[in-house]
Scaffold this motif. Sequence first.
Motif, mmCIF file in Angstrom:
data_model
loop_
_atom_site.group_PDB
_atom_site.id
_atom_site.type_symbol
_atom_site.label_atom_id
_atom_site.label_comp_id
_atom_site.label_asym_id
_atom_site.label_seq_id
_atom_site.Cartn_x
_atom_site.Cartn_y
_atom_site.Cartn_z
ATOM 1 N N ASP A 24 0.850 -1.183 0.000
ATOM 2 C CA ASP A 24 0.000 0.000 0.000
ATOM 3 C C ASP A 24 0.888 1.236 0.000
ATOM 4 O OD1 ASP A 24 -2.060 -1.805 0.322
ATOM 5 O OD2 ASP A 24 -2.511 -1.253 2.397
ATOM 6 N N VAL A 25 0.355 2.335 -0.545
ATOM 7 C CA VAL A 25 1.106 3.588 -0.513
ATOM 8 C C VAL A 25 0.146 4.757 -0.382
ATOM 9 C CG1 VAL A 25 1.195 3.693 -3.060
ATOM 10 C CG2 VAL A 25 2.835 5.004 -1.690
ATOM 11 N N VAL A 26 0.469 5.652 0.560
ATOM 12 C CA VAL A 26 -0.280 6.893 0.773
ATOM 13 C C VAL A 26 0.732 8.009 0.990
ATOM 14 C CG1 VAL A 26 -2.304 5.732 1.769
ATOM 15 C CG2 VAL A 26 -0.439 6.481 3.269
ATOM 16 N N SER A 27 0.247 9.224 1.051
ATOM 17 C CA SER A 27 1.136 10.346 1.351
ATOM 18 C C SER A 27 1.801 10.136 2.708
ATOM 19 C CB SER A 27 0.354 11.654 1.354
ATOM 20 O OG SER A 27 -0.128 11.951 0.062
ATOM 21 N N GLY A 28 3.022 10.638 2.859
ATOM 22 C CA GLY A 28 3.742 10.446 4.107
ATOM 23 C C GLY A 28 4.927 11.370 4.221
ATOM 24 N N GLU A 29 5.952 10.918 4.936
ATOM 25 C CA GLU A 29 7.116 11.750 5.221
ATOM 26 C C GLU A 29 8.411 11.215 4.632
ATOM 27 O OE1 GLU A 29 6.843 14.638 6.603
ATOM 28 O OE2 GLU A 29 4.691 14.382 6.891
ATOM 29 N N THR A 30 8.378 10.014 4.041
ATOM 30 C CA THR A 30 9.603 9.399 3.538
ATOM 31 C C THR A 30 9.784 9.707 2.056
ATOM 32 O OG1 THR A 30 9.298 7.578 5.109
ATOM 33 C CG2 THR A 30 10.878 7.229 3.321
ATOM 34 N N PRO A 31 10.958 10.192 1.651
ATOM 35 C CA PRO A 31 11.190 10.402 0.219
ATOM 36 C C PRO A 31 10.894 9.136 -0.580
ATOM 37 C CG PRO A 31 12.966 11.371 1.504
ATOM 38 C CD PRO A 31 12.132 10.579 2.476
ATOM 39 N N VAL A 32 10.335 9.313 -1.765
ATOM 40 C CA VAL A 32 9.858 8.179 -2.555
ATOM 41 C C VAL A 32 10.932 7.119 -2.731
ATOM 42 C CG1 VAL A 32 9.154 7.484 -4.877
ATOM 43 C CG2 VAL A 32 8.010 9.395 -3.758
ATOM 44 N N ARG A 33 12.119 7.497 -3.153
ATOM 45 C CA ARG A 33 13.148 6.494 -3.428
ATOM 46 C C ARG A 33 13.556 5.741 -2.158
ATOM 47 N NH1 ARG A 33 14.948 6.000 -8.384
ATOM 48 N NH2 ARG A 33 14.459 7.646 -9.883
ATOM 49 N N ASP A 34 13.588 6.430 -1.027
ATOM 50 C CA ASP A 34 13.901 5.754 0.229
ATOM 51 C C ASP A 34 12.779 4.791 0.612
ATOM 52 O OD1 ASP A 34 16.223 7.219 0.351
ATOM 53 O OD2 ASP A 34 15.464 8.682 1.804
ATOM 54 N N ALA A 35 11.538 5.205 0.378
ATOM 55 C CA ALA A 35 10.402 4.337 0.701
ATOM 56 C C ALA A 35 10.433 3.071 -0.142
ATOM 57 C CB ALA A 35 9.096 5.096 0.490
ATOM 58 N N VAL A 36 10.703 3.224 -1.432
ATOM 59 C CA VAL A 36 10.771 2.060 -2.309
ATOM 60 C C VAL A 36 11.943 1.167 -1.923
ATOM 61 C CG1 VAL A 36 11.182 1.307 -4.690
ATOM 62 C CG2 VAL A 36 9.549 3.143 -4.214
ATOM 63 N N ALA A 37 13.068 1.760 -1.589
ATOM 64 C CA ALA A 37 14.224 0.953 -1.170
ATOM 65 C C ALA A 37 13.917 0.127 0.080
ATOM 66 C CB ALA A 37 15.427 1.858 -0.910
ATOM 67 N N SER A 38 13.038 0.644 0.934
ATOM 68 C CA SER A 38 12.697 -0.068 2.178
ATOM 69 C C SER A 38 11.823 -1.280 1.927
ATOM 70 C CB SER A 38 11.983 0.880 3.148
ATOM 71 O OG SER A 38 10.630 1.129 2.742
ATOM 72 N N LEU A 39 11.259 -1.422 0.716
ATOM 73 C CA LEU A 39 10.376 -2.544 0.424
ATOM 74 C C LEU A 39 11.086 -3.874 0.532
ATOM 75 C CD1 LEU A 39 8.529 -1.096 -2.696
ATOM 76 C CD2 LEU A 39 7.557 -1.412 -0.415
ATOM 77 N N ILE A 40 12.404 -3.875 0.373
ATOM 78 C CA ILE A 40 13.146 -5.122 0.427
ATOM 79 C C ILE A 40 13.019 -5.793 1.791
ATOM 80 C CG2 ILE A 40 15.385 -4.207 1.188
ATOM 81 C CD1 ILE A 40 16.578 -6.030 -1.085
ATOM 82 N N SER A 41 12.660 -5.003 2.807
ATOM 83 C CA SER A 41 12.534 -5.568 4.160
ATOM 84 C C SER A 41 11.124 -6.087 4.435
ATOM 85 C CB SER A 41 12.881 -4.492 5.202
ATOM 86 O OG SER A 41 11.937 -3.421 5.157
ATOM 87 N N LEU A 42 10.192 -5.862 3.503
ATOM 88 C CA LEU A 42 8.822 -6.361 3.713
ATOM 89 C C LEU A 42 8.791 -7.874 3.542
ATOM 90 C CD1 LEU A 42 6.603 -3.756 1.812
ATOM 91 C CD2 LEU A 42 7.123 -3.855 4.249
ATOM 92 N N GLY A 43 7.927 -8.535 4.300
ATOM 93 C CA GLY A 43 7.789 -9.979 4.162
ATOM 94 C C GLY A 43 7.043 -10.368 2.912
#
Length: 220
Positions: free
Chosen positions: A201-220
Amino acid sequence: MRVVIAGGHGQIALLLEKRLADAGHDPVGLVRNPDHERDVHAAGATPVVLDLESSSVTDVTHVLQGADAVVFAAGAGPGSSAERKETVDRAGAALLADAASAAGVARYVMVSSMGTDKADPTSDDVFQVYLRAKAAADADLRGRSDLVWTIVRPGRLTDDAPTGRVTVGTSLPSGSIARADVSDVLLSVLESPAADRRQFDVVSGETPVRDAVASLISLG
């Protein structure tokens, strides 16, 4: 990177086409209406007239030859019938996946929606039919081992100016997001292996887009 976008005249698709072109990629926009070719071209993409509802796998496979990725951003749209939710939002997505496999295009990005997993299984309400169609399309894509898929599930879409900052997660509370920010997320997803075989899921937030996408690798 050559990226073929189904639903190439949609608002998110046109924004994505411009971002891809500006980043040096080669976007192709599939449109049903020849009158839309001019807008797709103005966004920096190559328009191709092709109607997923009346095309065969062979037709679509021919268009996908040489592509590196496909994006399903098509939809029957507001005011369309329940039948077209099935023929476009579900069957159209599956047809694109079949053609991607046949053409040897491994990368498939789905523009889905938050709430698909909460659809009423028996309601005749058109929006519930839409959610069920999207859920079925997502499930079909997740089951395809030959495709490197990503399923992006935005919250309520707005025409607000982009913020460049989002929140991502496997199951977020309801929220909204600017279409322009969704297009940035899609570009980052296409450019990052962190999004491979992830649904989020994705909504407006505080994390820069590229950092948010990079964090997806930690999702189960």
